[in-house]
Motif scaffolding. Structure first.
Motif, mmCIF file in Angstrom:
data_model
loop_
_atom_site.group_PDB
_atom_site.id
_atom_site.type_symbol
_atom_site.label_atom_id
_atom_site.label_comp_id
_atom_site.label_asym_id
_atom_site.label_seq_id
_atom_site.Cartn_x
_atom_site.Cartn_y
_atom_site.Cartn_z
ATOM 1 N N SER A 14 2.135 5.902 4.212
ATOM 2 C CA SER A 14 1.343 5.957 2.984
ATOM 3 C C SER A 14 -0.075 5.422 3.171
ATOM 4 O O SER A 14 -0.966 5.718 2.365
ATOM 5 N N ALA A 15 -0.298 4.637 4.213
ATOM 6 C CA ALA A 15 -1.594 3.981 4.417
ATOM 7 C C ALA A 15 -2.678 5.015 4.684
ATOM 8 O O ALA A 15 -2.550 5.846 5.584
ATOM 9 N N THR A 16 -3.733 4.948 3.883
ATOM 10 C CA THR A 16 -4.823 5.910 4.039
ATOM 11 C C THR A 16 -6.130 5.284 3.581
ATOM 12 O O THR A 16 -6.135 4.283 2.859
ATOM 13 N N ILE A 17 -7.235 5.890 4.001
ATOM 14 C CA ILE A 17 -8.575 5.450 3.610
ATOM 15 C C ILE A 17 -9.247 6.560 2.814
ATOM 16 O O ILE A 17 -9.214 7.729 3.213
ATOM 17 N N MET A 18 -9.887 6.179 1.690
ATOM 18 C CA MET A 18 -10.670 7.114 0.895
ATOM 19 C C MET A 18 -12.126 6.666 0.903
ATOM 20 O O MET A 18 -12.411 5.474 0.763
ATOM 21 N N GLU A 19 -13.035 7.599 1.090
ATOM 22 C CA GLU A 19 -14.468 7.299 1.042
ATOM 23 C C GLU A 19 -14.965 7.508 -0.379
ATOM 24 O O GLU A 19 -14.831 8.600 -0.935
ATOM 25 N N ARG A 20 -15.501 6.471 -0.970
ATOM 26 C CA ARG A 20 -16.061 6.552 -2.315
ATOM 27 C C ARG A 20 -17.368 5.766 -2.357
ATOM 28 O O ARG A 20 -17.393 4.566 -2.019
ATOM 29 N N ASP A 21 -18.445 6.423 -2.785
ATOM 30 C CA ASP A 21 -19.748 5.760 -2.954
ATOM 31 C C ASP A 21 -20.191 5.046 -1.681
ATOM 32 O O ASP A 21 -20.802 3.969 -1.724
ATOM 33 N N GLY A 22 -19.869 5.632 -0.542
ATOM 34 C CA GLY A 22 -20.248 5.032 0.730
ATOM 35 C C GLY A 22 -19.402 3.839 1.135
ATOM 36 O O GLY A 22 -19.702 3.176 2.130
ATOM 37 N N ARG A 23 -18.336 3.563 0.411
ATOM 38 C CA ARG A 23 -17.448 2.455 0.729
ATOM 39 C C ARG A 23 -16.067 2.993 1.086
ATOM 40 O O ARG A 23 -15.659 4.076 0.641
ATOM 41 N N LYS A 24 -15.326 2.219 1.843
ATOM 42 C CA LYS A 24 -13.990 2.615 2.272
ATOM 43 C C LYS A 24 -12.941 1.887 1.434
ATOM 44 O O LYS A 24 -12.879 0.659 1.440
ATOM 45 N N ILE A 25 -12.165 2.674 0.710
ATOM 46 C CA ILE A 25 -11.106 2.106 -0.127
ATOM 47 C C ILE A 25 -9.763 2.443 0.509
ATOM 48 O O ILE A 25 -9.426 3.617 0.691
ATOM 49 N N GLY A 26 -9.003 1.419 0.853
ATOM 50 C CA GLY A 26 -7.693 1.617 1.444
ATOM 51 C C GLY A 26 -6.618 1.757 0.382
ATOM 52 O O GLY A 26 -6.776 1.289 -0.756
#
Length: 414
Positions: A222-234
């Protein structure tokens, strides 16, 4: 005179005790009668036993009525469900081998069942069932996918939460029967994604699933990274705390896995089972510094992982037992909770094997946080309530989306 007073006091004392199981009316059915004895002898709350005994007598009287539409087996099932429901608590119910819960609970409570595991699950005594890694919730005669385990055959086949399950290999869906004897083969599942749409056909590989290892893999996958507003949200989903390596999988993903470089984390506590250590939240809240052992070859062994960056957690009615303690601890330390009220299911349960090899889960201890905080029947309230409508959700997850937006706000505020 003193002997008479002592005798009267003894009678009063005995009258205050719960009725011994031997004095309760007997139904003649070994499964029903064994359930009654276990509740009277082991249930944690003595004050509920009068109500329970009334329900037992009522069900026995009803079973003797000459007018009944149910078969004897169905009548026993209904009667047991009714007397257990009279206790009005969590961690109390009967589970049969035709449901996924049976196999998952058998693995969670494998130590309590250790004397019978090889007989129940030949030849190696490991709880396992043929399946595809999804849970279907029934309602109004329809079944909708409520969970798809990360990395499972169902996930790989593109089955989504909210899909209506219409059939498996042309027959009505049954949790266990639909896949029994088909491990290593494929099945054809007919789904409907939106009301009135033409059905979708999915070919899915059936696997032999061992619940606790499957949960550990689902946490890892399930672990994943999303790019939002130039930041990395796990993001990571803690499906259960009951698997031996549940928190290790989270720690590894944070310390040297896909979440290592995340600026913030969305922690999904919408699980299947609780369990685990009562201090599991220390990974996010503990004050001790991270600690690693460095081997001669340079390999690092994680001894103590601590996450110091922002966290937002998701909760709902699947957040129960040990996961509720986790959510409560996070909220007490100011971590924002998004979603719906947790299950309100915080007692200590134990599993007993009944004569027909069904499982009786029974609440055997109360659970208190701090001096007097009880979550049983109350749950944990989210800071940001977000409803989730299951039927035909088509994989949309408004609770997860809201948690990600909350993390974006926290990171933007710096």
């Amino acid at each position: 005179m003193l002997s008479k007073i002592a005798g009267a006091l003894l009678l009063l004392f005995l009258a205050a005790l719960p009725t011994p199981a031997a004095e309760l009316p007997q139904s003649g059915n070994p499964v029903f009668d064994r359930t009654v004895r276990l509740v009277v002898n082991s249930f944690y709350d003595r004050s509920a036993l009068d109500r329970f005994e009334d329900a037992v007598r009522r069900e026995i009287e009803d079973s003797r009525s000459p007018v009944t539409a149910a078969s004897p087996a169905e009548r026993v099932d209904t009667a047991i469900d009714a007397i257990l429901a009279s206790l009005q608590v969590s961690h109390t119910g009967r589970f049969r081998p035709d449901g996924i819960d049976y196999f998952e609970l058998a693995d969670v409570f494998r130590y309590a069942l250790r004397a019978d595991m090889r007989r129940l699950f030949p030849p190696d005594g490991e709880a396992a069932y043929a399946g595809i890694g999804m849970i279907v919730r029934q309602g109004n005669g329809l079944g909708f996918v409520s969970e798809v385990y990360d990395g499972s055959p169902a996930a790989r086949a593109g089955i989504l939460v909210g899909d209506e399950v219409m059939s498996v290999d042309g027959a009505p869906y049954r949790e266990i029967i639909s896949f029994r004897g088909k491990a290593g083969q494929t099945v054809e599942i007919k789904l409907r994604r939106r009301p009135g749409d033409q059905p979708l056909d999915k070919t899915v590989q059936v696997k032999l699933l061992r619940p606790l290892p499957m949960f550990e893999k689902a946490i890892e996958d399930s672990a994943t990274i999303m790019e939002r507003d130039g930041r990395k949200i796990g993001y990571i989903r803690l499906w259960t705390l009951a698997a031996p390596r549940s928190m290790n999988k989270v720690a590894e993903a944070l310390a040297r896995g896909p979440l290592e470089q995340a600026d913030g984390l969305v922690l999904d506590l919408r699980g299947r089972w609780g369990g685990g250590s009562a201090d599991a939240a220390e990974l996010f809240l503990g004050g001790t510094p991270p600690f690693r052992l460095i081997q001669r070859d340079g390999e690092a062994i994680l001894a103590n992982v601590r996450w110091r960056r922002p966290v937002v957690a998701i909760i709902d009615e699947g957040t129960r037992s040990g996961l509720e303690v986790f959510a409560y601890a996070l909220k007490a330390k100011g971590v924002r909770l998004v979603g719906a009220r947790s299950a309100g299911a915080l007692l200590a349960g134990r599993v007993f094997l009944l004569p027909d090899d069904s499982l009786l889960e029974l609440a055997v201890s109360d659970a208190v946080i701090g001096d007097d905080t009880r979550l049983e029947g109350r749950g944990v309230q989210p800071d940001l309530p977000v409803p989730f409508i299951l039927p035909y959700a088509a994989g949309r997850d408004p609770q997860r989306d809201a948690a990600v937006d909350e993390m974006r706000r926290i990171l933007a505020d710096g």
